[in-house]
Design an enzyme around this catalytic site. Structure first.
Site, PDB file in Angstrom:
ATOM      1  CG  ASP A  12      -2.009   1.008   1.192  1.00  0.00           C
ATOM      2  OD1 ASP A  12      -2.119   1.707   0.173  1.00  0.00           O
ATOM      3  OD2 ASP A  12      -2.764   1.105   2.171  1.00  0.00           O
ATOM      4  CG  ASP A 106      -3.496   3.807  -3.366  1.00  0.00           C
ATOM      5  OD1 ASP A 106      -4.368   3.028  -3.770  1.00  0.00           O
ATOM      6  OD2 ASP A 106      -3.663   4.581  -2.402  1.00  0.00           O
ATOM      7  CD  GLU A 107      -5.610  -0.950  -1.398  1.00  0.00           C
ATOM      8  OE1 GLU A 107      -5.256  -1.703  -0.469  1.00  0.00           O
ATOM      9  OE2 GLU A 107      -6.659  -0.276  -1.370  1.00  0.00           O
TER      10      GLU A 107
END
Length: 366
Positions: A12, A106-107
């Site tokens: 993350d 983003d993850e």
């Protein structure tokens, strides 16, 4: 791979959008940065850790963020840059494993049970990935390492920012026991209150509660809750999840009437069609059959109208025309005003399948 033998990493990126802005503009470093358009209708896309100390959070109304943190610097989002960095990060993942399941820009989940690099452990792999992200993007990422996806995702939040937390198989029950039940997927405020009525506040409380009674009260989700309390999650990491829908939407500065939406629908149709072309030209060659119009009224009621035409749209203009026509299926009083409109494409199929059976897909409207 049998679930009991999996090694899962959840990566993350830390305050991703805000961190990209701080990286690219030295004047923003160390300052409370809020990624959002300023205005009465805007919401926060991301907040730097400096802004989070003031209570600013993602999805919060921008006006509230401004009240909580008057010194915050508001920066409009630049998703083109964020997507470019996301591609860099995913290229790093791909050096280690092909089993990557992105959840957002983003993850992602990574199955590192078997890796391309031959590193000795999942922990070593997570450390190598984080080091490469720092070196190549000048950003930081946090990671959780665990036997399954559910625990890895919780673990990645334990040492944020720029941290690594490992939960070994033998430590799963002890790790979960003291955590509040709201850390479990699907336990929102309503479910939290319902569990509190049963004197269930922690995962240890949930584990001790009768499994049959949980299932009787909450159905299949009650069974799922009991499994999660024991650390059981057999979902595999699934790369290249098929696209279900592509859409673009916008919130207006002021509420508009239905017949004022055409220019906005045209603009959003262009953005959606560009994304659809990228999907169609991708490795899977998937194309959409259905057009979706989304509306949100001034009193926050959400409406969707969709149609699957006999001939799918072949251009942004056709997409716009179909979406505009769907307004006729909105049976609300003419005085109704709208704060948001969205244009989407759905019903994705393989291009080869569609071209081979052109008569298969008939018009459907709802």
């Amino acid at each position: 791979m049998p679930p009991s033998l999996r090694k899962i990493v959840h990566v993350d990126m830390d305050a991703f959008y805000a961190s990209v802005e701080q990286r690219d503009d030295p004047r923003l470093r160390g300052k409370p940065v809020v990624v959002a358009w300023k205005g009465a209708r805007s919401v926060v896309c991301a907040a730097s850790y400096e802004a989070r100390k003031c209570g600013v959070r993602s999805a919060m109304p921008a006006l509230r963020a401004e009240r909580l943190c008057p010194q915050a610097i508001f920066v409009p989002p630049d998703f083109t840059r964020y997507k470019a960095v996301s591609r860099q990060v995913r290229a790093i993942f791909a050096r280690h494993t092909d089993l990557v399941e992105p959840l957002s820009l983003d993850e992602a989940y990574l199955d590192v049970t078997v890796t391309k690099t031959g590193l000795p452990s999942a922990t070593a792999t997570a450390e190598a990935i984080r080091a490469a992200i720092r070196e190549e993007t000048h950003l930081t990422a946090s990671a959780g390492v665990a036997p399954n996806k559910f625990i890895a995702k919780i673990a990645s939040d334990f040492r944020k920012p720029d941290g690594l937390f490992v939960v070994k198989p033998g430590d799963v029950l002890a790790f979960l026991a003291p955590l509040p039940v709201e850390r479990l997927p699907g336990v929102g405020k309503v479910m939290q209150r319902r569990l509190a009525e049963l004197a269930i506040a922690t995962i240890a409380d949930l584990r001790a509660f009768d499994a049959g009674e949980l299932e009787r009260r909450f159905g299949r989700y009650g069974k799922r809750l009991h499994e999660l309390s024991l650390g059981i999650d057999e979902r595999p990491v699934t790369p290249d999840r098929p696209t279900l829908q592509i859409s673009s939407e916008d919130t207006f500065e002021r509420d508009l009437a239905l017949d004022e939406l055409a220019p906005h629908i045209e603009r959003l149709a262009g953005k959606t069609w560009a994304a659809h072309r990228r999907e169609a030209e991708g490795p899977h060659g998937r194309i959409a059959r259905s057009v979706v119009l989304k509306l949100k009224t001034a009193d926050f009621r959400i409406l969707t109208r969709s149609v699957t035409p006999a001939e799918r749209p072949s251009s942004a203009r056709e997409l716009c025309e179909i979406a505009c026509a769907l307004r006729a299926r909105v049976n609300l009083p003419p005085r109704t005003r709208y704060r948001l409109v969205g244009v989407g494409l759905a019903g994705f199929v393989e291009r080869d399948s569609f071209d081979a059976q052109p008569g298969l897909f008939q018009r459907r409207v709802r």
